[in-house]
Design an enzyme around this catalytic site. Sequence first.
Site, short mmCIF file in Angstrom:
data_model
loop_
_atom_site.label_atom_id
_atom_site.label_comp_id
_atom_site.label_asym_id
_atom_site.label_seq_id
_atom_site.Cartn_x
_atom_site.Cartn_y
_atom_site.Cartn_z
N ARG A 52 16.56 -87.37 32.95
CA ARG A 52 17.59 -86.29 33.07
C ARG A 52 18.96 -86.80 32.84
NH1 ARG A 52 16.43 -84.94 38.83
NH2 ARG A 52 18.04 -86.73 39.39
N ASP A 177 39.40 -76.13 26.78
CA ASP A 177 38.23 -75.61 26.11
C ASP A 177 38.96 -75.41 24.84
OD1 ASP A 177 36.53 -73.63 24.91
OD2 ASP A 177 36.25 -72.42 26.56
N LYS A 202 28.61 -72.86 19.95
CA LYS A 202 29.28 -72.17 18.86
C LYS A 202 29.33 -72.96 17.62
CE LYS A 202 29.60 -69.60 22.53
NZ LYS A 202 28.72 -68.34 22.65
C1 LIG Z 1 35.62 -70.00 24.53
C2 LIG Z 1 33.97 -70.22 25.07
N1 LIG Z 1 33.94 -71.05 26.13
C3 LIG Z 1 32.94 -71.08 26.77
C4 LIG Z 1 31.72 -70.36 26.49
C5 LIG Z 1 30.25 -70.60 27.26
O1 LIG Z 1 29.59 -71.15 26.33
P1 LIG Z 1 27.93 -71.00 26.73
O2 LIG Z 1 27.80 -69.57 26.41
O3 LIG Z 1 27.27 -71.99 26.06
O4 LIG Z 1 27.50 -71.27 28.16
C6 LIG Z 1 31.90 -69.53 25.51
C7 LIG Z 1 30.49 -68.55 25.02
O5 LIG Z 1 30.81 -67.35 24.56
C8 LIG Z 1 33.14 -69.31 24.80
O6 LIG Z 1 33.08 -68.37 23.60
#
Ligand SMILES: Cc1ncc(COP(=O)(O)O)c(C=O)c1O
Length: 387
Positions: A52, A177, A202
Amino acid sequence: MNPDQFHPASIAAQALGWVDDKTKAIVEPLHMSTTYIRDPDNQYRSGRVYARDQNPAFDQAEAVITALERGHASLLFASGMAAATAVFQALSPGDHVVAPKVMYWSLRNWLAEFATRWGLRVEFIDMTETDELSRAVQPGRTRLVWIESPANPMWGVTDLAASCGIAHAAGAMVAVDSTVATPVLTQPLTLGADIVMHAATKYLNGHSDVIAGTLTTREDSVLWQRIKGIRAQIGGVLGPFEAWLLTRGMRTLFPRVRAACAGAVAVAEHFARHPQIAEVLYPGLPAFKGHAVAAMQMHGGFGGMLSIRVRGGETAAIATAANLELWKRATSLGGVESLVEHRASIEGPGTPVPADLLRLSVGIEDVSDLIADLEQALDKGHLPAAA
Ligand SMILES: Cc1ncc(COP(=O)(O)O)c(C=O)c1O
């Protein structure tokens, strides 16, 4: 491969040059086992007990991300949301958190609804204004500042170095992020951030076929140890095949991101002067509000994401998307294929996103095809799309 000796593009292309010890294969095997042998004397000298949180399938992808972000360690998660929410779950009820007003919508909703009910005191501000951050942080009380830069879907740019200075002076940690910037263009940890997060779904994976998330820390810390514990206990982990695919995807990260940046600049510049477009939002355009900061902290490009505001409002924007042939109408971003999305439709009531906005994720197709397709879709204007 010593990551200090080679350029990041070389590190990514060879996924740190790992070779399978047993077979000498230049691609690591897929580790499917969920459990590991205990030694006859009852010890676990291999260091692995259960998959895990100790799956060797994670090791290479985590090491590559750590090297590209110039961090201390990384963790893979089952999604970007699993990675991001693990950071907040490592805080304690009553902790004060500052987050952007405009940011990835699902995480904003989770913060406003779930995290608040769970006891976090979340304050949303315009994170592109460092003065607002200075006013929002409460020395000794604010535990975390969450930044997304450039931020979905208006691409507001936050000055990472200045914001980290403000947060740290108040005793708060900073998590970024950096999904849209990617480690190709920005390394937030080198600008002072404590943790960097990616929706690896992404650009890191890049082929719209894996859901994954990552966190990378600048140094070991109490918060990081808690996050590790949360991943191990809650178990929001990636499957081994997805981890293997992610490693493969990252090998082409640099050429994909460079192509997407070049395409996005061309699309942004072309449509900035288009009569049917009210505004193009892209950090690479000199007229864009965050351009100067972006030019300072993004190296080698301004990313593959932009948004256009279509004259004629929501109806014209949706009709334009409907008339596109090459751009795919779909949510998500950062894949090799170009995507278009009417963002207000997916975010729903309460969204800060204007109804005339289409979000564009530029892929790696020939940019003249992308421009021609968008031209013809805009020319059809308000005509309903053919069924
Ligand atoms: C900038 C950003 N952060 C976080 C996420 C969340 O990622 P996930 O869809 O893999 O959970 C996304 C998804 O679209 C995103 O565009």
